[in-house]
Design a protein around this motif. Structure first.
Motif, PDB file in Angstrom:
ATOM      1  N   PRO A   1      -7.007   2.107  -0.048  1.00 18.55           N
ATOM      2  CA  PRO A   1      -5.824   3.592  -1.382  1.00 18.55           C
ATOM      3  C   PRO A   1      -5.765   4.111  -0.317  1.00 18.55           C
ATOM      4  O   PRO A   1      -5.633   4.221   0.998  1.00 18.55           O
ATOM      5  CB  PRO A   1      -7.474   4.431  -1.831  1.00 18.55           C
ATOM      6  N   CYS A   2      -4.855   4.591  -0.490  1.00 20.46           N
ATOM      7  CA  CYS A   2      -3.780   6.058   0.600  1.00 20.46           C
ATOM      8  C   CYS A   2      -4.593   6.644   1.179  1.00 20.46           C
ATOM      9  O   CYS A   2      -6.038   7.213   0.843  1.00 20.46           O
ATOM     10  CB  CYS A   2      -2.965   6.820  -0.379  1.00 20.46           C
ATOM     11  N   ARG A   3      -4.619   6.829   2.601  1.00 26.70           N
ATOM     12  CA  ARG A   3      -5.689   7.343   3.292  1.00 26.70           C
ATOM     13  C   ARG A   3      -4.483   8.869   3.536  1.00 26.70           C
ATOM     14  O   ARG A   3      -4.888   9.211   4.935  1.00 26.70           O
ATOM     15  CB  ARG A   3      -5.895   7.383   4.762  1.00 26.70           C
ATOM     16  N   CYS A   4      -3.490   8.739   3.497  1.00 26.94           N
ATOM     17  CA  CYS A   4      -2.775  10.346   3.699  1.00 26.94           C
ATOM     18  C   CYS A   4      -3.526  11.763   3.361  1.00 26.94           C
ATOM     19  O   CYS A   4      -4.079  11.858   2.392  1.00 26.94           O
ATOM     20  CB  CYS A   4      -1.483  10.490   2.494  1.00 26.94           C
ATOM     21  N   GLY A  28       0.538  -1.609   0.093  1.00 32.67           N
ATOM     22  CA  GLY A  28       0.062  -0.513   0.488  1.00 32.67           C
ATOM     23  C   GLY A  28       0.723   1.495   0.190  1.00 32.67           C
ATOM     24  O   GLY A  28       1.828   1.229  -0.401  1.00 32.67           O
ATOM     25  N   CYS A  29       0.410   2.570   0.751  1.00 35.61           N
ATOM     26  CA  CYS A  29       0.760   3.810   0.046  1.00 35.61           C
ATOM     27  C   CYS A  29       1.871   3.184   1.191  1.00 35.61           C
ATOM     28  O   CYS A  29       1.783   2.838   2.273  1.00 35.61           O
ATOM     29  CB  CYS A  29       0.225   5.054   0.979  1.00 35.61           C
ATOM     30  N   PRO A  30       3.441   4.072   1.151  1.00 37.41           N
ATOM     31  CA  PRO A  30       4.562   3.800   1.727  1.00 37.41           C
ATOM     32  C   PRO A  30       4.699   4.782   3.015  1.00 37.41           C
ATOM     33  O   PRO A  30       5.339   4.388   3.859  1.00 37.41           O
ATOM     34  CB  PRO A  30       5.322   3.934   0.682  1.00 37.41           C
ATOM     35  N   LYS A  31       3.478   6.057   2.474  1.00 37.82           N
ATOM     36  CA  LYS A  31       3.289   6.374   3.890  1.00 37.82           C
ATOM     37  C   LYS A  31       2.405   6.281   4.491  1.00 37.82           C
ATOM     38  O   LYS A  31       2.540   5.587   6.279  1.00 37.82           O
ATOM     39  CB  LYS A  31       3.416   8.275   3.853  1.00 37.82           C
ATOM     40  N   CYS A  32       1.487   5.601   4.396  1.00 35.44           N
ATOM     41  CA  CYS A  32       0.253   5.313   5.482  1.00 35.44           C
ATOM     42  C   CYS A  32      -0.402   4.486   5.596  1.00 35.44           C
ATOM     43  O   CYS A  32      -0.853   3.474   6.439  1.00 35.44           O
ATOM     44  CB  CYS A  32      -1.246   6.065   5.373  1.00 35.44           C
ATOM     45  N   SER A  33       0.664   3.420   4.965  1.00 30.17           N
ATOM     46  CA  SER A  33      -0.054   1.705   4.486  1.00 30.17           C
ATOM     47  C   SER A  33      -1.406   0.940   4.066  1.00 30.17           C
ATOM     48  O   SER A  33      -1.634   0.270   3.592  1.00 30.17           O
ATOM     49  CB  SER A  33       0.139   1.059   5.367  1.00 30.17           C
TER      50      SER A  33
END
Ligand SMILES: [Zn+2]
Length: 94
Positions: A91-94, A83-88
């Motif tokens: 879809p991204c939840r950043c 998933g998103c490298p920042k929030c995992s």
């Protein structure tokens, strides 16, 4: 074809020539190809066959640059495997 196999194929075809040219000049070729993709995206009506070719060219130049710098694109892609490298999130939840 896996990303790894694609990168290997591009190495087999172009590595020697691209290594002789060097990273800085090869990077300018990559950027030029991105520009060609941009032009193709802007064209109306869109020519899907030409778009596909431009995506292939950009991907090939990206692969050769990665090879010149000792980067495995397969490994690089794994950064997004969970998933998103920042929030995992996916879809991204950043
Ligand atoms: Zn995120």
């Amino acid at each position: 074809m896996t990303i790894e196999a694609f990168q290997k194929q591009i190495e087999d075809i172009y590595y020697t020539r691209d290594a002789e040219r060097g990273v800085p000049l090869t990077f300018t070729w990559f950027v030029e190809e991105v520009g060609e993709l941009a032009k193709e995206i802007r064209k109306q009506p869109q020519d899907i066959a030409r778009l596909r070719e431009e995506f292939a060219d950009v991907f090939a130049w990206l692969a050769t640059l990665a090879s010149l710098l000792g980067i495995s694109l397969e490994d690089a892609a794994k950064i997004y495997a969970e998933g998103c490298p920042k929030c995992s999130g996916t879809p991204c939840r950043c």
